[in-house]
Structures are given as C-alpha cells and as structure tokens.
Design a protein around this motif. Sequence first.
Motif, PDB file in Angstrom:
ATOM      1  N   UNK A  41     -66.562  41.219  51.246  1.00  0.00           N
ATOM      2  CA  UNK A  41     -67.384  42.340  51.703  1.00  0.00           C
ATOM      3  C   UNK A  41     -66.653  43.672  51.603  1.00  0.00           C
ATOM      4  N   UNK A  42     -65.582  43.751  50.825  1.00  0.00           N
ATOM      5  CA  UNK A  42     -64.850  45.023  50.733  1.00  0.00           C
ATOM      6  C   UNK A  42     -65.545  46.006  49.789  1.00  0.00           C
ATOM      7  N   UNK A  43     -66.557  45.540  49.039  1.00  0.00           N
ATOM      8  CA  UNK A  43     -67.356  46.464  48.225  1.00  0.00           C
ATOM      9  C   UNK A  43     -68.835  46.287  48.531  1.00  0.00           C
ATOM     10  N   UNK A  44     -69.584  47.341  48.260  1.00  0.00           N
ATOM     11  CA  UNK A  44     -71.041  47.319  48.355  1.00  0.00           C
ATOM     12  C   UNK A  44     -71.606  48.011  47.129  1.00  0.00           C
ATOM     13  N   UNK A  62     -59.480  39.508  45.460  1.00  0.00           N
ATOM     14  CA  UNK A  62     -60.716  38.894  45.975  1.00  0.00           C
ATOM     15  C   UNK A  62     -61.862  39.061  44.976  1.00  0.00           C
ATOM     16  N   UNK A  63     -62.857  38.190  45.108  1.00  0.00           N
ATOM     17  CA  UNK A  63     -64.094  38.367  44.356  1.00  0.00           C
ATOM     18  C   UNK A  63     -64.891  39.500  44.998  1.00  0.00           C
ATOM     19  N   UNK A  64     -65.260  40.479  44.192  1.00  0.00           N
ATOM     20  CA  UNK A  64     -66.021  41.619  44.703  1.00  0.00           C
ATOM     21  C   UNK A  64     -67.233  41.853  43.806  1.00  0.00           C
ATOM     22  N   UNK A  65     -68.264  42.442  44.385  1.00  0.00           N
ATOM     23  CA  UNK A  65     -69.433  42.804  43.587  1.00  0.00           C
ATOM     24  C   UNK A  65     -69.315  44.245  43.114  1.00  0.00           C
ATOM     25  N   UNK A  66     -69.834  44.515  41.946  1.00  0.00           N
ATOM     26  CA  UNK A  66     -69.827  45.875  41.418  1.00  0.00           C
ATOM     27  C   UNK A  66     -70.961  46.035  40.413  1.00  0.00           C
ATOM     28  N   UNK A  67     -71.318  47.282  40.157  1.00  0.00           N
ATOM     29  CA  UNK A  67     -72.294  47.603  39.117  1.00  0.00           C
ATOM     30  C   UNK A  67     -71.561  48.152  37.904  1.00  0.00           C
TER      31      UNK A  67
END
Length: 462
Positions: free
Chosen positions: A314-317, A428-433
Amino acid sequence: MASRDCDYRFLQLLDAMASINQTVNLIGVIVDTSIPKKSKGTDCFCTVKIVDESYSSPGILVNFFAENMEKLPHVESAGDIIQLSHVVMKTYEKEIYILFNKKFSSFALFDGKCSTNFVPYQVSPKFRPREEDKNGQPDYQLERATNEWLSLKEIRVGERINLMCKVLHTYEVTENEWVIFLWDGTDTPPVTVQTKLEDEMVNPIPLDLQQFPLSRDILCTFPAVGTVLRMIVDQGNTEKLGLHLLKTGRWVKFLNIICHHHAGLWRGLLMPFTRLRYLPNDDPLVLQSQRDYDKRVSSKWAWMPLSSIPWPSYITETDYKEVPFVTLMNVLTYPEVTSKFRCVVRVIAAYPWRAEDFRSPLGTYMIRLTLEDPTARIHAFVYAEDGEELFGGYPSVDVMIRKRNKLLGIANSDDSRGRIEDAPRNPPWVQCCIKSYYLDKSDVWGTRNYRIFATKLVDQTS
C-alpha cells in the motif's frame, strides 16, 4: 531357416540383458531421450531410455550413432514405441546398455496410442518393414509419475530438478550458443536484488539475459501471463547440441536441470546429464496446467504476480483504481504504440540513485526507474509533473530518501545516507500507471518509451 527365424524373434528386455555382446531384436516403450549432440568423432549421438513389461524400472539406455542429427530418432512423445533390429547388448562399468550400430542396426518409431494402425512415423535408412511387425506392438502403458515434477513457481536455486514446461522458442545467440524459452503459466519466485545502487550508471541492471533482445514479433507470440524462463547450455558442456531440433509449441519434461540467479533473474541450465520427455497434448498434467492457466487469466485481478496476492503493498496509490491490472508483457506487446496501463511491479533500480539528484538544477524531476514483474523488465521515466505527483510535490531530501528506500526495498540505517551499505534489496510489489509514447514519428516502434503517471507514493512512517 533357423537364422531367418532369429531375424524375426523379438526378445523381452530382461531376456536380452542375459545376451551380452550378442545381436538382438527388441521392442520397447520410450521413457525419455537425451538432446542430440556431436560425438567425439564425426558422428552424431543420442540416447533413448526404454522399458517393457519384463523390465519396467529403471529401464535401459539405447546409444544411437548416425552420420547427422536428422538420422537419429526424433521421439514425438514419451510412451511411444520403438522397434530395434540387429542391436548389440553391451556393458560399461557393470551397467548394461544397448548399442545401435549405424552400419547394420535399424529402428522404427510408432505412436504409442495407435493400437490399430501400427505404421511408423520415423524409420532409419536400413529399416525394412515386415508383415510380422504389424502385430509387434507391446501391450504396455508407460506409468506417468505426477508428484516429481515442479512448476516454475516452485523452482529452487542450485538443485537438480525436474521441470514440466512448454517450449515457446529456441534462439541461437551466437554459433552453438542457444537460449530455450520455457513457460507453464505460473510465475517464478521474486529474486533478492544484489546489485549496488551506485552502479546503475556504468553497469545498469539488464532488461534481459540475452545480449541481443528478442524482436517484438517474437515477444508477441509469448503468453502475456506467467514467467518465460530462459534456459541456456551449461558452459562446461562444450559439445555441439542439436537444440534446433527441439519441438517448439510442445510440452516437455526436463529431467535434471539446474536453476540459478543471474542479474536478478532466474535462469535454467541445460546440463550434460539433462534428459527430456515430450508429452502429448492430452496428457493429464498438460491438461491440468492449461486449466489452471485459463482459470488464472479469466479473473479480473489474477493478472497480478502470484507472489503479490492478495494485494500489492500500500505504499503507492493510482488515480485509476478500477482499471484491471496487466503485465509488463502486455505493455511490451500491445498492438498500439501509445497507450496507458495499470501494472503491479517491483522497482529494482533508479538512475540517478541519490534522492538529492532526482530533480535537475531547475527543479524538474528526471528519473529513470527499472521495473520488473514475472513477465518482463522495462525502463520507465518519471518526469516533471509526474514526479511531483509521485513524491507529493517537493519534499525535503530526508523525506525523498525515505520514500526512495521503501520503493526500492533499501534497508534503512541511522546515518545521513539513509541506507545500509551493500545490503541485499527486496523491493515490494507496488501498483503504478504506465503510459507508452514515442520520440520519433518516423520510427515510432524503435523509439517507444514508457513513463509513470497518475501514481503517488503514500508517506507511511515506519
């Protein structure tokens, strides 16, 4: 007349094992084969392991020699039938084997599932069909073990393992240097990053294991979900192997391969003792793998890396929370040059690596991040207003260091540099655009690049 009868007499393997240095005729069920290679002389060589109802374990090796690799047996599937005529039973260091002599021996290969039409799909030059051969198919089914084969998500470093995969492609990098591309629909485990951050300028983390990347046309033939494992020939294996004869598009069991990490990526090693078994498309293990893959890709969120489930860090949104995730292979092979994507990735490198250098002297963000997921690696740039959004404006250097460390999996220290020197990293696994764009209108694909946008780092305190 007695000698003619001997020509038509087929021994069971157990009886043939008592006929050392004698010429015999045999019919057996194929268990596995070696990869063809050049012998120490001028011939080509391979081995085929066979069994029958009299000797089902561990089987006997048949050593084949021929003038070229095309004349060696090309087995379609484990469980197929081989008929051997005028082969010689031999021993070496107390081990019994069968010698196929190209001067007088012959072979024929038959589909192991075809019980009504016993017609060979390959024969050697000296093979002569006989009426009696039509009734020669043994009534024996090869047992298929189901618990000794690993998937890519289960591979381990440095151990001899048996791997069941689909051969997607073979690629000759240089003369006699080959890469085999394997896939089973699962993801290899993430690898701890060992490289130094400061080395990224002069020795960047490679995007691929090959010196010359595959063309986009080839990449577009690969599945978009699941790791494509690169397997090379062990450097100590100097013989010329017939890897061009590997059947692409076929499921294969590789026996005794070794996997290790190279540049933070998994790589398989084809060893001198590696053997293989081609599997029919209706093999239960093949069908199960296909069902598992179909189930995975049918889910809206299942295109995330398996090791990121149930949800990435949850370190990225991102600004597009309802857009389904895609893989980096989707990004690379998307049919249009420009588009936008939402991915789950690990950030394994940054250039420049020092947080105080993330902005130019004029205050503009200019960073190149190296992203990876189980399917691919890419460079993605963070530029100008996208950097403002990612870092939450223009925070202090200490805040930038803290955010950088979380993003890249850097172990924190109490000194001013904010990191433990040379510590392994586990990002970590993070989400990004990600959005793709081009630099030159006359060469849109050749100048295609990627940028991170609509993504922000959440400032979480440790």
